[in-house]
Design a protein around this motif. Structure first.
Motif, PDB file in Angstrom:
ATOM      1  N   VAL A  15     -55.912 -33.151 -11.993  1.00  0.00           N
ATOM      2  CA  VAL A  15     -55.764 -33.110 -11.345  1.00  0.00           C
ATOM      3  C   VAL A  15     -56.586 -32.240 -10.283  1.00  0.00           C
ATOM      4  CG1 VAL A  15     -54.759 -34.416  -8.668  1.00  0.00           C
ATOM      5  CG2 VAL A  15     -53.909 -34.862 -11.746  1.00  0.00           C
ATOM      6  N   LEU A  16     -57.636 -33.543  -8.945  1.00  0.00           N
ATOM      7  CA  LEU A  16     -58.411 -32.563  -8.487  1.00  0.00           C
ATOM      8  C   LEU A  16     -57.620 -32.890  -6.888  1.00  0.00           C
ATOM      9  CD1 LEU A  16     -60.944 -29.770  -7.650  1.00  0.00           C
ATOM     10  CD2 LEU A  16     -62.519 -32.098  -7.971  1.00  0.00           C
ATOM     11  N   VAL A  17     -57.594 -32.351  -6.316  1.00  0.00           N
ATOM     12  CA  VAL A  17     -57.314 -32.929  -4.781  1.00  0.00           C
ATOM     13  C   VAL A  17     -58.646 -32.639  -3.443  1.00  0.00           C
ATOM     14  CG1 VAL A  17     -55.163 -32.844  -3.375  1.00  0.00           C
ATOM     15  CG2 VAL A  17     -54.536 -32.680  -5.226  1.00  0.00           C
ATOM     16  N   LEU A  18     -59.116 -33.801  -3.262  1.00  0.00           N
ATOM     17  CA  LEU A  18     -59.942 -33.130  -2.340  1.00  0.00           C
ATOM     18  C   LEU A  18     -59.437 -33.047  -0.628  1.00  0.00           C
ATOM     19  CD1 LEU A  18     -62.869 -34.904  -4.014  1.00  0.00           C
ATOM     20  CD2 LEU A  18     -62.759 -31.998  -4.088  1.00  0.00           C
ATOM     21  N   CYS A  19     -60.216 -32.216   0.223  1.00  0.00           N
ATOM     22  CA  CYS A  19     -60.555 -33.216   1.803  1.00  0.00           C
ATOM     23  C   CYS A  19     -61.125 -32.049   2.056  1.00  0.00           C
ATOM     24  CB  CYS A  19     -58.557 -31.915   2.068  1.00  0.00           C
ATOM     25  SG  CYS A  19     -58.101 -32.836   3.462  1.00  0.00           S
ATOM     26  N   THR A  20     -61.626 -32.402   3.344  1.00  0.00           N
ATOM     27  CA  THR A  20     -62.953 -31.790   4.118  1.00  0.00           C
ATOM     28  C   THR A  20     -62.924 -30.684   3.577  1.00  0.00           C
ATOM     29  OG1 THR A  20     -63.255 -33.798   5.457  1.00  0.00           O
ATOM     30  CG2 THR A  20     -64.832 -31.823   5.786  1.00  0.00           C
ATOM     31  N   ALA A  24     -55.688 -26.778   4.312  1.00  0.00           N
ATOM     32  CA  ALA A  24     -54.091 -27.856   4.327  1.00  0.00           C
ATOM     33  C   ALA A  24     -53.865 -28.546   3.477  1.00  0.00           C
ATOM     34  CB  ALA A  24     -54.179 -28.323   5.514  1.00  0.00           C
ATOM     35  N   ARG A  25     -54.044 -30.126   3.196  1.00  0.00           N
ATOM     36  CA  ARG A  25     -53.130 -31.036   2.510  1.00  0.00           C
ATOM     37  C   ARG A  25     -53.909 -30.846   1.239  1.00  0.00           C
ATOM     38  NH1 ARG A  25     -55.789 -35.172   7.024  1.00  0.00           N
ATOM     39  NH2 ARG A  25     -57.212 -33.729   6.830  1.00  0.00           N
ATOM     40  N   SER A  26     -54.932 -30.918   0.950  1.00  0.00           N
ATOM     41  CA  SER A  26     -55.299 -30.404  -1.126  1.00  0.00           C
ATOM     42  C   SER A  26     -54.999 -29.691  -1.113  1.00  0.00           C
ATOM     43  CB  SER A  26     -57.210 -30.467  -0.256  1.00  0.00           C
ATOM     44  OG  SER A  26     -57.382 -29.111  -0.122  1.00  0.00           O
ATOM     45  N   VAL A  27     -54.440 -28.255  -0.156  1.00  0.00           N
ATOM     46  CA  VAL A  27     -53.685 -26.906  -1.251  1.00  0.00           C
ATOM     47  C   VAL A  27     -52.279 -27.185  -1.297  1.00  0.00           C
ATOM     48  CG1 VAL A  27     -53.622 -24.523  -0.479  1.00  0.00           C
ATOM     49  CG2 VAL A  27     -55.004 -24.957   0.633  1.00  0.00           C
ATOM     50  N   MET A  28     -51.343 -28.058  -0.405  1.00  0.00           N
ATOM     51  CA  MET A  28     -50.200 -28.368   0.063  1.00  0.00           C
ATOM     52  C   MET A  28     -50.017 -29.093  -1.828  1.00  0.00           C
ATOM     53  SD  MET A  28     -48.887 -29.377   3.242  1.00  0.00           S
ATOM     54  CE  MET A  28     -49.773 -29.918   4.399  1.00  0.00           C
ATOM     55  N   GLY A  29     -51.470 -30.362  -1.869  1.00  0.00           N
ATOM     56  CA  GLY A  29     -51.490 -31.185  -2.983  1.00  0.00           C
ATOM     57  C   GLY A  29     -51.471 -30.377  -3.984  1.00  0.00           C
ATOM     58  N   GLU A  30     -52.448 -29.649  -3.758  1.00  0.00           N
ATOM     59  CA  GLU A  30     -52.605 -28.597  -5.551  1.00  0.00           C
ATOM     60  C   GLU A  30     -51.272 -27.779  -6.051  1.00  0.00           C
ATOM     61  OE1 GLU A  30     -55.160 -24.825  -6.989  1.00  0.00           O
ATOM     62  OE2 GLU A  30     -54.983 -25.758  -4.508  1.00  0.00           O
ATOM     63  N   ILE A  41     -48.952 -31.857 -15.535  1.00  0.00           N
ATOM     64  CA  ILE A  41     -50.417 -31.962 -14.788  1.00  0.00           C
ATOM     65  C   ILE A  41     -50.695 -30.093 -13.939  1.00  0.00           C
ATOM     66  CG2 ILE A  41     -51.398 -32.292 -12.330  1.00  0.00           C
ATOM     67  CD1 ILE A  41     -48.832 -34.593 -12.525  1.00  0.00           C
ATOM     68  N   LYS A  42     -52.082 -30.205 -14.307  1.00  0.00           N
ATOM     69  CA  LYS A  42     -52.430 -28.996 -13.582  1.00  0.00           C
ATOM     70  C   LYS A  42     -54.032 -29.314 -12.665  1.00  0.00           C
ATOM     71  CE  LYS A  42     -54.066 -24.992 -13.730  1.00  0.00           C
ATOM     72  NZ  LYS A  42     -53.926 -23.892 -11.775  1.00  0.00           N
ATOM     73  N   ALA A  43     -53.376 -28.742 -11.163  1.00  0.00           N
ATOM     74  CA  ALA A  43     -54.069 -29.343 -10.143  1.00  0.00           C
ATOM     75  C   ALA A  43     -54.626 -28.051  -9.275  1.00  0.00           C
ATOM     76  CB  ALA A  43     -52.735 -30.184  -9.357  1.00  0.00           C
ATOM     77  N   PHE A  44     -55.907 -29.016  -9.425  1.00  0.00           N
ATOM     78  CA  PHE A  44     -56.691 -28.293  -8.537  1.00  0.00           C
ATOM     79  C   PHE A  44     -56.932 -28.361  -6.971  1.00  0.00           C
ATOM     80  CE2 PHE A  44     -57.213 -27.686 -13.100  1.00  0.00           C
ATOM     81  CZ  PHE A  44     -57.668 -26.936 -12.949  1.00  0.00           C
ATOM     82  N   SER A  45     -57.466 -28.296  -6.383  1.00  0.00           N
ATOM     83  CA  SER A  45     -57.913 -28.396  -5.400  1.00  0.00           C
ATOM     84  C   SER A  45     -59.720 -28.021  -5.119  1.00  0.00           C
ATOM     85  CB  SER A  45     -56.830 -28.181  -3.796  1.00  0.00           C
ATOM     86  OG  SER A  45     -57.032 -26.855  -3.512  1.00  0.00           O
ATOM     87  N   ALA A  46     -59.965 -28.649  -3.678  1.00  0.00           N
ATOM     88  CA  ALA A  46     -61.250 -28.409  -3.270  1.00  0.00           C
ATOM     89  C   ALA A  46     -61.612 -29.255  -2.268  1.00  0.00           C
ATOM     90  CB  ALA A  46     -62.156 -28.174  -4.135  1.00  0.00           C
ATOM     91  N   GLY A  47     -62.993 -28.492  -1.581  1.00  0.00           N
ATOM     92  CA  GLY A  47     -63.292 -28.715  -0.166  1.00  0.00           C
ATOM     93  C   GLY A  47     -64.685 -29.459  -0.306  1.00  0.00           C
ATOM     94  N   SER A  48     -65.710 -30.383   1.098  1.00  0.00           N
ATOM     95  CA  SER A  48     -67.137 -30.645   0.730  1.00  0.00           C
ATOM     96  C   SER A  48     -67.495 -29.818   1.739  1.00  0.00           C
ATOM     97  CB  SER A  48     -67.196 -32.282   1.037  1.00  0.00           C
ATOM     98  OG  SER A  48     -66.520 -32.331   2.229  1.00  0.00           O
ATOM     99  N   LYS A  49     -66.477 -29.537   2.608  1.00  0.00           N
ATOM    100  CA  LYS A  49     -66.788 -28.462   3.505  1.00  0.00           C
ATOM    101  C   LYS A  49     -65.688 -27.056   3.861  1.00  0.00           C
ATOM    102  CE  LYS A  49     -70.226 -31.690   5.989  1.00  0.00           C
ATOM    103  NZ  LYS A  49     -69.134 -33.374   6.316  1.00  0.00           N
TER     104      LYS A  49
END
Length: 177
Positions: A15-20, A24-30, A41-49
């Motif tokens: 699962v990839l959790v994205l935010c800008t 914050a939110r995407s990191v908490m999701g990961e 589940i193996k989660a990752f997070s990233a941002g567009s900026k």
């Protein structure tokens, strides 16, 4: 029943959790998906900026809850768009800014969902008030993650998974308060 995203060779759901800003939110999701979905589940997070750093209130809260915050960093979604990275089964956007943005190609055509949460970075007040608001946001992200982990991935078709994940996301949305 044949299922769309797991097989005997790869029982783990990526699962990839994205935010800008990926601060914050995407990191908490990961963090919450990896905690409650361990082995499933193996989660990752990233941002567009990406902002380049984890929000200080989120980092402090995750530290208080026993997460190893050294594992998390603000990073670009470009890191997950290549051929030599894990195939993403599910991509979830968690902030309103990321909803309308064009996501890079994800090999395997993952299930996509949007679940907006209030932004800890925009909260105002004293440090204690901001921490309390961040805790409330964390609780909403945690509830979303727990609901996602409960999905019986191995028994649902791609369409059923998409519907289930969209329903969970729609019910979990949280807006700035």
């Amino acid at each position: 029943m044949s299922n769309a995203i797991t097989n005997d060779n790869n029982p783990i759901i990526n699962v990839l959790v994205l935010c800008t800003g990926n601060s914050a939110r995407s990191v908490m999701g990961e963090a919450t998906l990896n905690k409650f979905g361990a082995g499933k589940i193996k989660a990752f997070s990233a941002g567009s900026k990406p902002s380049g750093m984890i929000n200080t209130h989120v980092k402090r809260l995750l530290d208080q809850k026993g997460y190893d915050t050294a594992l998390y960093r603000s990073k670009s979604w470009d890191e997950f768009a290549g051929d030599d990275v894990p195939k993403m089964d599910i991509v979830v956007t968690v902030c309103d800014n990321a909803v309308g943005e064009t996501c890079p190609y994800w090999p395997g055509s993952p299930i996509r969902a949007h679940c907006g949460f209030a932004d800890p970075a925009t909260q105002t007040g004293s440090d204690d008030e901001i921490m309390a608001k961040t805790e409330t946001i964390y609780e909403a992200v945690e509830a979303f993650s727990k609901a996602l982990v409960e999905i019986p991935f191995g028994t649902l078709s791609q369409e059923e998974l998409q519907q289930r994940i969209t329903t969970i996301a729609d019910q979990s949305q949280m807006h700035d308060r």
